[in-house]
Motif scaffolding. Structure first.
Motif, mmCIF file in Angstrom:
data_model
loop_
_atom_site.group_PDB
_atom_site.id
_atom_site.type_symbol
_atom_site.label_atom_id
_atom_site.label_comp_id
_atom_site.label_asym_id
_atom_site.label_seq_id
_atom_site.Cartn_x
_atom_site.Cartn_y
_atom_site.Cartn_z
ATOM 1 N N VAL A 54 78.818 84.104 56.601
ATOM 2 C CA VAL A 54 78.380 82.733 56.291
ATOM 3 C C VAL A 54 77.045 82.742 55.545
ATOM 4 O O VAL A 54 76.849 82.035 54.541
ATOM 5 N N THR A 55 76.101 83.562 56.057
ATOM 6 C CA THR A 55 74.783 83.622 55.403
ATOM 7 C C THR A 55 74.898 84.161 53.974
ATOM 8 O O THR A 55 74.243 83.652 53.051
ATOM 9 N N SER A 56 75.739 85.162 53.786
ATOM 10 C CA SER A 56 75.905 85.727 52.440
ATOM 11 C C SER A 56 76.502 84.701 51.487
ATOM 12 O O SER A 56 76.079 84.579 50.328
ATOM 13 N N PHE A 57 77.520 83.964 51.971
ATOM 14 C CA PHE A 57 78.114 82.931 51.125
ATOM 15 C C PHE A 57 77.104 81.844 50.781
ATOM 16 O O PHE A 57 77.026 81.376 49.635
ATOM 17 N N LEU A 58 76.303 81.411 51.757
ATOM 18 C CA LEU A 58 75.291 80.383 51.477
ATOM 19 C C LEU A 58 74.278 80.875 50.457
ATOM 20 O O LEU A 58 73.933 80.156 49.496
ATOM 21 N N LEU A 59 73.764 82.096 50.682
ATOM 22 C CA LEU A 59 72.794 82.633 49.729
ATOM 23 C C LEU A 59 73.407 82.791 48.346
ATOM 24 O O LEU A 59 72.779 82.481 47.318
ATOM 25 N N GLY A 60 74.653 83.279 48.296
ATOM 26 C CA GLY A 60 75.314 83.465 47.007
ATOM 27 C C GLY A 60 75.460 82.167 46.240
ATOM 28 O O GLY A 60 75.152 82.091 45.042
ATOM 29 N N TRP A 61 75.913 81.109 46.924
ATOM 30 C CA TRP A 61 76.112 79.824 46.231
ATOM 31 C C TRP A 61 74.793 79.148 45.888
ATOM 32 O O TRP A 61 74.673 78.503 44.849
ATOM 33 N N ILE A 62 73.789 79.296 46.776
ATOM 34 C CA ILE A 62 72.468 78.714 46.458
ATOM 35 C C ILE A 62 71.879 79.365 45.205
ATOM 36 O O ILE A 62 71.392 78.689 44.293
ATOM 37 N N ILE A 63 71.945 80.688 45.158
ATOM 38 C CA ILE A 63 71.411 81.395 43.989
ATOM 39 C C ILE A 63 72.239 81.068 42.747
ATOM 40 O O ILE A 63 71.702 80.921 41.635
ATOM 41 N N ALA A 64 73.572 80.926 42.916
ATOM 42 C CA ALA A 64 74.425 80.586 41.769
ATOM 43 C C ALA A 64 74.061 79.215 41.204
ATOM 44 O O ALA A 64 73.948 79.035 39.984
ATOM 45 N N PHE A 65 73.863 78.225 42.106
ATOM 46 C CA PHE A 65 73.456 76.893 41.644
ATOM 47 C C PHE A 65 72.082 76.940 40.984
ATOM 48 O O PHE A 65 71.847 76.267 39.972
ATOM 49 N N TRP A 66 71.179 77.702 41.568
ATOM 50 C CA TRP A 66 69.827 77.813 40.997
ATOM 51 C C TRP A 66 69.855 78.441 39.609
ATOM 52 O O TRP A 66 69.212 77.958 38.677
ATOM 53 N N MET A 67 70.628 79.522 39.457
ATOM 54 C CA MET A 67 70.755 80.158 38.144
ATOM 55 C C MET A 67 71.414 79.218 37.137
ATOM 56 O O MET A 67 71.029 79.157 35.969
ATOM 57 N N GLY A 68 72.441 78.463 37.585
ATOM 58 C CA GLY A 68 73.086 77.501 36.682
ATOM 59 C C GLY A 68 72.135 76.412 36.233
ATOM 60 O O GLY A 68 72.143 76.006 35.066
ATOM 61 N N ALA A 69 71.297 75.922 37.188
ATOM 62 C CA ALA A 69 70.325 74.880 36.830
ATOM 63 C C ALA A 69 69.314 75.399 35.820
ATOM 64 O O ALA A 69 68.953 74.704 34.859
ATOM 65 N N ILE A 70 68.849 76.634 36.015
ATOM 66 C CA ILE A 70 67.903 77.223 35.060
ATOM 67 C C ILE A 70 68.562 77.377 33.684
ATOM 68 O O ILE A 70 67.964 77.076 32.644
ATOM 69 N N GLY A 71 69.833 77.841 33.683
ATOM 70 C CA GLY A 71 70.531 78.000 32.405
ATOM 71 C C GLY A 71 70.704 76.687 31.681
ATOM 72 O O GLY A 71 70.486 76.594 30.464
ATOM 73 N N ARG A 72 71.103 75.636 32.438
ATOM 74 C CA ARG A 72 71.265 74.319 31.803
ATOM 75 C C ARG A 72 69.935 73.781 31.293
ATOM 76 O O ARG A 72 69.877 73.152 30.230
ATOM 77 N N SER A 73 68.867 74.007 32.059
ATOM 78 C CA SER A 73 67.545 73.550 31.623
ATOM 79 C C SER A 73 67.140 74.226 30.315
ATOM 80 O O SER A 73 66.628 73.569 29.392
ATOM 81 N N LYS A 74 67.392 75.517 30.203
ATOM 82 C CA LYS A 74 67.054 76.231 28.970
ATOM 83 C C LYS A 74 67.941 75.776 27.816
ATOM 84 O O LYS A 74 67.468 75.642 26.680
ATOM 85 N N GLU A 75 69.232 75.532 28.093
ATOM 86 C CA GLU A 75 70.122 75.044 27.037
ATOM 87 C C GLU A 75 69.659 73.688 26.522
ATOM 88 O O GLU A 75 69.643 73.448 25.308
ATOM 89 N N ASN A 76 69.282 72.774 27.444
ATOM 90 C CA ASN A 76 68.813 71.446 27.025
ATOM 91 C C ASN A 76 67.527 71.548 26.209
ATOM 92 O O ASN A 76 67.362 70.860 25.189
ATOM 93 N N ALA A 77 66.598 72.413 26.675
ATOM 94 C CA ALA A 77 65.345 72.586 25.929
ATOM 95 C C ALA A 77 65.612 73.172 24.548
ATOM 96 O O ALA A 77 65.026 72.731 23.550
ATOM 97 N N PHE A 78 66.518 74.131 24.467
ATOM 98 C CA PHE A 78 66.847 74.747 23.187
ATOM 99 C C PHE A 78 67.526 73.736 22.263
ATOM 100 O O PHE A 78 67.243 73.681 21.060
#
Length: 349
Positions: A54-78
């Motif tokens: 459970v902890t691994s799945f939570l950490l995995g999805w939290i980091i995945a959402f965080w990485m996606g948000a950073i990617g979208r932020s960079k795409e919008n800025a670009f």
């Protein structure tokens, strides 16, 4: 969404695998016995293995959402930076979203874009001047001769026929057998008059003949208001542009107004020529029948010429049309700012 799902699953499996390997190495037990630890050891009546999963799945999805948000932020800025480059030739103020290396690359792209756009405008100016010297006088004389002959002959005859038909229909009774055919013929003659006016508009000289674009547009619109049966409103400001850009914008206005006469069936047309935020904006809007994207009607060939002319002078063209509501043609290009830099050496090299 697929990328986010795949990233979350991959990270979760990675965390589970790393945790299992660490426990195996720390406990230093045989492989079969180390498996029992995960379901024999409990916390809050829940086996350790379930806590790890459970902890691994939570950490995995939290980091995945965080990485996606950073990617979208960079795409919008670009995307904002590229949009700013296209429309205003300027790079937005740098921020922490993009790396310094990307900022430097965007700055280099901005310099290249400005140089290329100025070079394109200068080449357009030189070509316009060369064409004026070689063929403009003869071409203008021939166009004026054709326009004069059409106006003095065909246009006058159509006007006389329209007046005669109007008088006949006014004197006729609606119950008469030939009343409806007469009305149809009258409408056909009126449509032919509009077609003739559109043709005469095309035959006008494309060059401004040492007039400013504002003066040329005002003269054109005042003359057109006296000949058409719909309302024309316009707002024209003095905007500093190169000669080639002014000639092209004048021809764009002619093309668009000609399409409006022939196809739009409009009752109102509004023309706007202003400067806003360093951009010269020419907008022509009507309340006519409009057309759908990809429709072969509505003067698509003329509108294609409009787009090509806008690109030739380093501008952008946006055409929005809604059936039964009208059409908007908008051209934007950077206004001329003081003395232009002589970039002939750059082009020649």
């Amino acid at each position: 969404m697929k990328a986010l799902f795949g990233r979350g699953i991959s990270l979760s499996i990675l965390f589970i695998s790393i945790t299992a390997v660490y426990f195996y190495l720390l406990l230093d037990l045989p492989l079969k016995e180390s498996y029992t630890v995960f379901y024999q050891i409990e916390y809050a009546n829940v086996p350790l293995g379930i806590w790890i999963v459970v902890t691994s799945f939570l950490l995995g999805w939290i980091i995945a959402f965080w990485m996606g948000a950073i990617g979208r932020s960079k795409e919008n800025a670009f995307e904002k930076q590229l949009t700013s480059l296209i429309e205003t030739e300027q790079v937005l103020q740098t921020n922490k979203t993009l790396s310094p290396r990307i900022d430097r690359t965007l700055e280099n792209v901005s310099n290249v874009l400005i140089t290329q756009r100025k070079s394109l405008q200068r080449i357009t100016d030189e070509r316009a001047e060369a064409q004026d010297k070689l063929i403009q006088e003869r071409l203008v004389q021939e166009r004026q001769r054709l326009a004069r002959e059409l106006h003095d002959s065909v246009s006058q005859q159509l006007f006389a026929a329209s007046m005669l038909l109007s008088a006949i229909t006014e004197q006729s009774d609606e119950s008469e057998q030939n009343y409806r055919p007469l009305l149809q013929v009258e409408r056909m003659v009126q449509q032919a008059q509009l077609e003739m006016r559109a043709l005469l508009l095309h035959l006008r000289p494309a060059a401004l003949n040492n007039k400013s674009l504002t003066d040329g547009l005002e003269e054109l619109l005042i003359e057109l208001k006296e000949k058409v049966n719909f309302n024309i409103r316009f707002r024209l400001e003095d905007v500093t542009l190169s000669k080639g850009a002014e000639d092209h914008l004048f021809r764009i206005a002619q093309e668009t107004l000609s399409n409006t006469l022939r196809h739009a069936q409009a009752t109102e047309v509004e023309i706007l020529f202003v400067e806003r935020d360093g951009l010269a904006i020419l907008r022509i809007q009507d309340n006519g029948v409009g057309f759908k994207d990809g429709d072969s009607k509505g003067g698509s060939y003329g509108l294609q010429n409009v787009k090509e002319r806008a690109i030739e002078i380093g501008g952008t063209c946006k055409i929005v049309s809604v059936p039964s509501q009208g059409t908007i043609v908008e051209v934007k290009l950077p206004a001329k700012k003081g003395e232009e830099v002589d970039d002939s050496d750059i082009v020649g090299g």
